[in-house]
Scaffold this motif. Structure first.
Motif, PDB file in Angstrom:
ATOM      1  N   LEU A  59     -31.049   2.756  30.504  1.00 37.79           N
ATOM      2  CA  LEU A  59     -32.322   2.819  29.782  1.00 37.79           C
ATOM      3  C   LEU A  59     -33.391   3.541  30.594  1.00 37.79           C
ATOM      4  O   LEU A  59     -34.216   4.274  30.038  1.00 37.79           O
ATOM      5  N   VAL A  60     -33.376   3.355  31.893  1.00 36.39           N
ATOM      6  CA  VAL A  60     -34.310   4.102  32.747  1.00 36.39           C
ATOM      7  C   VAL A  60     -33.990   5.589  32.679  1.00 36.39           C
ATOM      8  O   VAL A  60     -34.896   6.438  32.585  1.00 36.39           O
ATOM      9  N   LEU A  61     -32.705   5.909  32.712  1.00 39.03           N
ATOM     10  CA  LEU A  61     -32.310   7.317  32.625  1.00 39.03           C
ATOM     11  C   LEU A  61     -32.682   7.903  31.261  1.00 39.03           C
ATOM     12  O   LEU A  61     -33.051   9.078  31.160  1.00 39.03           O
ATOM     13  N   ALA A  62     -32.587   7.101  30.210  1.00 46.05           N
ATOM     14  CA  ALA A  62     -33.008   7.563  28.883  1.00 46.05           C
ATOM     15  C   ALA A  62     -34.495   7.899  28.887  1.00 46.05           C
ATOM     16  O   ALA A  62     -34.918   8.919  28.323  1.00 46.05           O
ATOM     17  N   ALA A  63     -35.287   7.046  29.536  1.00 46.62           N
ATOM     18  CA  ALA A  63     -36.724   7.305  29.636  1.00 46.62           C
ATOM     19  C   ALA A  63     -36.998   8.590  30.417  1.00 46.62           C
ATOM     20  O   ALA A  63     -37.889   9.376  30.060  1.00 46.62           O
ATOM     21  N   VAL A  64     -36.222   8.815  31.469  1.00 39.86           N
ATOM     22  CA  VAL A  64     -36.368  10.056  32.250  1.00 39.86           C
ATOM     23  C   VAL A  64     -36.051  11.263  31.371  1.00 39.86           C
ATOM     24  O   VAL A  64     -36.746  12.282  31.420  1.00 39.86           O
ATOM     25  N   CYS A  65     -35.011  11.154  30.546  1.00 37.87           N
ATOM     26  CA  CYS A  65     -34.640  12.262  29.655  1.00 37.87           C
ATOM     27  C   CYS A  65     -35.745  12.549  28.646  1.00 37.87           C
ATOM     28  O   CYS A  65     -35.979  13.712  28.286  1.00 37.87           O
ATOM     29  N   PRO A 148     -51.734   8.890  14.133  1.00 37.43           N
ATOM     30  CA  PRO A 148     -51.543   8.142  15.377  1.00 37.43           C
ATOM     31  C   PRO A 148     -50.166   8.247  16.034  1.00 37.43           C
ATOM     32  O   PRO A 148     -49.953   7.673  17.100  1.00 37.43           O
ATOM     33  N   MET A 149     -49.231   8.964  15.402  1.00 38.85           N
ATOM     34  CA  MET A 149     -47.896   9.011  15.993  1.00 38.85           C
ATOM     35  C   MET A 149     -47.374  10.449  15.974  1.00 38.85           C
ATOM     36  O   MET A 149     -46.331  10.755  15.408  1.00 38.85           O
ATOM     37  N   ALA A 150     -48.132  11.339  16.622  1.00 35.42           N
ATOM     38  CA  ALA A 150     -47.663  12.702  16.821  1.00 35.42           C
ATOM     39  C   ALA A 150     -46.552  12.689  17.869  1.00 35.42           C
ATOM     40  O   ALA A 150     -46.261  11.653  18.472  1.00 35.42           O
ATOM     41  N   LYS A 151     -45.937  13.841  18.095  1.00 37.60           N
ATOM     42  CA  LYS A 151     -44.777  13.895  18.998  1.00 37.60           C
ATOM     43  C   LYS A 151     -45.040  13.262  20.370  1.00 37.60           C
ATOM     44  O   LYS A 151     -44.215  12.442  20.824  1.00 37.60           O
ATOM     45  N   PRO A 152     -46.143  13.594  21.063  1.00 37.97           N
ATOM     46  CA  PRO A 152     -46.342  12.963  22.373  1.00 37.97           C
ATOM     47  C   PRO A 152     -46.454  11.447  22.280  1.00 37.97           C
ATOM     48  O   PRO A 152     -46.005  10.729  23.184  1.00 37.97           O
ATOM     49  N   HIS A 153     -47.049  10.963  21.180  1.00 41.22           N
ATOM     50  CA  HIS A 153     -47.182   9.514  21.007  1.00 41.22           C
ATOM     51  C   HIS A 153     -45.822   8.880  20.757  1.00 41.22           C
ATOM     52  O   HIS A 153     -45.515   7.808  21.302  1.00 41.22           O
ATOM     53  N   ARG A 154     -44.998   9.541  19.937  1.00 33.91           N
ATOM     54  CA  ARG A 154     -43.645   9.006  19.680  1.00 33.91           C
ATOM     55  C   ARG A 154     -42.845   8.910  20.972  1.00 33.91           C
ATOM     56  O   ARG A 154     -42.169   7.907  21.235  1.00 33.91           O
ATOM     57  N   MET A 155     -42.929   9.958  21.776  1.00 32.65           N
ATOM     58  CA  MET A 155     -42.166   9.964  23.015  1.00 32.65           C
ATOM     59  C   MET A 155     -42.729   8.977  24.039  1.00 32.65           C
ATOM     60  O   MET A 155     -41.982   8.410  24.838  1.00 32.65           O
ATOM     61  N   ALA A 156     -44.044   8.759  24.001  1.00 29.63           N
ATOM     62  CA  ALA A 156     -44.638   7.751  24.886  1.00 29.63           C
ATOM     63  C   ALA A 156     -44.154   6.362  24.503  1.00 29.63           C
ATOM     64  O   ALA A 156     -43.797   5.539  25.369  1.00 29.63           O
ATOM     65  N   VAL A 157     -44.130   6.079  23.200  1.00 28.25           N
ATOM     66  CA  VAL A 157     -43.632   4.782  22.727  1.00 28.25           C
ATOM     67  C   VAL A 157     -42.163   4.606  23.105  1.00 28.25           C
ATOM     68  O   VAL A 157     -41.750   3.533  23.567  1.00 28.25           O
ATOM     69  N   LEU A 158     -41.373   5.653  22.932  1.00 26.97           N
ATOM     70  CA  LEU A 158     -39.953   5.561  23.279  1.00 26.97           C
ATOM     71  C   LEU A 158     -39.753   5.356  24.775  1.00 26.97           C
ATOM     72  O   LEU A 158     -38.914   4.550  25.199  1.00 26.97           O
ATOM     73  N   GLY A 161     -40.737   1.858  25.562  1.00 25.91           N
ATOM     74  CA  GLY A 161     -39.729   0.960  25.010  1.00 25.91           C
ATOM     75  C   GLY A 161     -38.485   0.905  25.876  1.00 25.91           C
ATOM     76  O   GLY A 161     -37.922  -0.168  26.113  1.00 25.91           O
ATOM     77  N   CYS A 162     -38.046   2.059  26.356  1.00 24.55           N
ATOM     78  CA  CYS A 162     -36.859   2.102  27.218  1.00 24.55           C
ATOM     79  C   CYS A 162     -37.094   1.373  28.539  1.00 24.55           C
ATOM     80  O   CYS A 162     -36.228   0.615  29.009  1.00 24.55           O
ATOM     81  N   LEU A 163     -38.250   1.604  29.137  1.00 23.77           N
ATOM     82  CA  LEU A 163     -38.545   0.958  30.417  1.00 23.77           C
ATOM     83  C   LEU A 163     -38.694  -0.550  30.256  1.00 23.77           C
ATOM     84  O   LEU A 163     -38.196  -1.333  31.088  1.00 23.77           O
ATOM     85  N   HIS A 176     -35.129  -6.369  22.418  1.00 28.21           N
ATOM     86  CA  HIS A 176     -36.242  -6.490  21.467  1.00 28.21           C
ATOM     87  C   HIS A 176     -37.280  -5.386  21.665  1.00 28.21           C
ATOM     88  O   HIS A 176     -37.919  -4.946  20.699  1.00 28.21           O
ATOM     89  N   ALA A 177     -37.442  -4.917  22.890  1.00 26.87           N
ATOM     90  CA  ALA A 177     -38.430  -3.866  23.154  1.00 26.87           C
ATOM     91  C   ALA A 177     -38.073  -2.583  22.419  1.00 26.87           C
ATOM     92  O   ALA A 177     -38.959  -1.864  21.930  1.00 26.87           O
ATOM     93  N   LEU A 178     -36.772  -2.291  22.316  1.00 24.05           N
ATOM     94  CA  LEU A 178     -36.354  -1.102  21.585  1.00 24.05           C
ATOM     95  C   LEU A 178     -36.597  -1.261  20.088  1.00 24.05           C
ATOM     96  O   LEU A 178     -36.943  -0.293  19.399  1.00 24.05           O
ATOM     97  N   LEU A 179     -36.425  -2.470  19.575  1.00 22.05           N
ATOM     98  CA  LEU A 179     -36.713  -2.730  18.162  1.00 22.05           C
ATOM     99  C   LEU A 179     -38.185  -2.498  17.872  1.00 22.05           C
ATOM    100  O   LEU A 179     -38.539  -1.857  16.870  1.00 22.05           O
ATOM    101  N   VAL A 180     -39.025  -3.012  18.744  1.00 24.39           N
ATOM    102  CA  VAL A 180     -40.475  -2.800  18.574  1.00 24.39           C
ATOM    103  C   VAL A 180     -40.800  -1.313  18.592  1.00 24.39           C
ATOM    104  O   VAL A 180     -41.575  -0.815  17.761  1.00 24.39           O
ATOM    105  N   ALA A 181     -40.194  -0.588  19.530  1.00 29.62           N
ATOM    106  CA  ALA A 181     -40.445   0.854  19.626  1.00 29.62           C
ATOM    107  C   ALA A 181     -40.019   1.566  18.347  1.00 29.62           C
ATOM    108  O   ALA A 181     -40.730   2.444  17.840  1.00 29.62           O
ATOM    109  N   ALA A 182     -38.859   1.203  17.805  1.00 30.74           N
ATOM    110  CA  ALA A 182     -38.367   1.840  16.581  1.00 30.74           C
ATOM    111  C   ALA A 182     -39.299   1.581  15.405  1.00 30.74           C
ATOM    112  O   ALA A 182     -39.577   2.488  14.604  1.00 30.74           O
ATOM    113  N   VAL A 183     -39.785   0.358  15.284  1.00 33.69           N
ATOM    114  CA  VAL A 183     -40.696   0.013  14.192  1.00 33.69           C
ATOM    115  C   VAL A 183     -42.016   0.756  14.339  1.00 33.69           C
ATOM    116  O   VAL A 183     -42.559   1.299  13.369  1.00 33.69           O
ATOM    117  N   VAL A 184     -42.544   0.785  15.560  1.00 35.22           N
ATOM    118  CA  VAL A 184     -43.823   1.466  15.801  1.00 35.22           C
ATOM    119  C   VAL A 184     -43.710   2.962  15.496  1.00 35.22           C
ATOM    120  O   VAL A 184     -44.600   3.557  14.891  1.00 35.22           O
TER     121      VAL A 184
END
Length: 211
Positions: A59-65, A148-158, A161-163, A176-184
């Motif tokens: 998940l940390v590596l996913a956030a790095v990607c 409120p959810m342009a590309k940089p915002h989506r990637m920030a949430v993701l 969420g991963c971290l 659960h953090a990933l679920l919250v990120a997906a919903v947001v």
């Protein structure tokens, strides 16, 4: 890359580190289109980590990607415009890899939490935000990058969420953090489609093109 009027405003373009890296890339044989395509590679790798290796390390590596994908999105434009390496196909490569990278990450997010439909919904709505923005540009208006959810915002949430999920998996074994990120991401993207559409409609009315 498109002209500067169609560029997303990013404060990071003015940072010293970004200018230094962009200058080095502009001096190399690397093209902006190649940088854009590399973003898909990082997105595919991050999606694999989300689905196939949802461990703390994965998940940390996913956030790095996610962040490396955003770095590609930053440097392709800087190399093209500030580096003077614009091409006839730049606008095409600026958009299509973004849509693919977004979909890879967000669809994978849905599969990672066992809710594929939510990932596909989020990806569809994310693509729709870009479609609405491009529609405004096609109508002759400045492209609207608001959230409120342009590309940089989506990637920030993701990324967050991963971290957060990396810590959650280590402590509780849940995601659960990933679920919250997906919903947001899905809900925020839907709201963004509405806000951008309303802004375009207001501009059309102001231009006297109907009620």
């Amino acid at each position: 890359m498109p002209t500067t009027e169609a560029r997303r405003p990013l404060a990071s373009r003015g940072t010293r580190w970004a200018r230094a890296i962009a200058s080095a890339l502009a001096s190399s044989r690397v093209t902006p289109n190649q940088i854009s395509m590399v973003s898909i590679v990082f997105a595919a790798l991050g999606a694999w980590f989300l689905v196939e290796w949802p461990s703390p390390a994965g998940l940390v590596l996913a956030a790095v990607c996610v962040q490396l994908r955003l770095a590609c999105n930053l440097f392709d434009g800087m190399v093209a415009i500030e580096g003077g390496k614009q091409s006839a196909t730049g606008a095409l490569y600026n958009e299509l890899p973004d849509r693919i990278a977004d979909s890879l990450f967000i669809v994978a997010l849905g599969y990672a939490i066992g809710l594929p439909w939510l990932g596909w919904l989020g990806a569809l709505l994310a693509a729709l935000t870009a479609y609405v923005r491009a529609t405004g540009g096609a109508l002759g208006f400045a492209q609207d990058f608001r959230g409120p959810m342009a590309k940089p915002h989506r990637m920030a949430v993701l990324t967050l969420g991963c971290l957060a999920a990396a810590i959650e998996v280590a402590l509780a074994g849940s995601l659960h953090a990933l679920l919250v990120a997906a919903v947001v991401i899905a809900a925020g993207s839907a709201i963004t489609c509405v806000t951008r559409t309303r802004a375009i409609a207001a501009q059309l009315r102001a231009a006297g093109q109907g009620p």
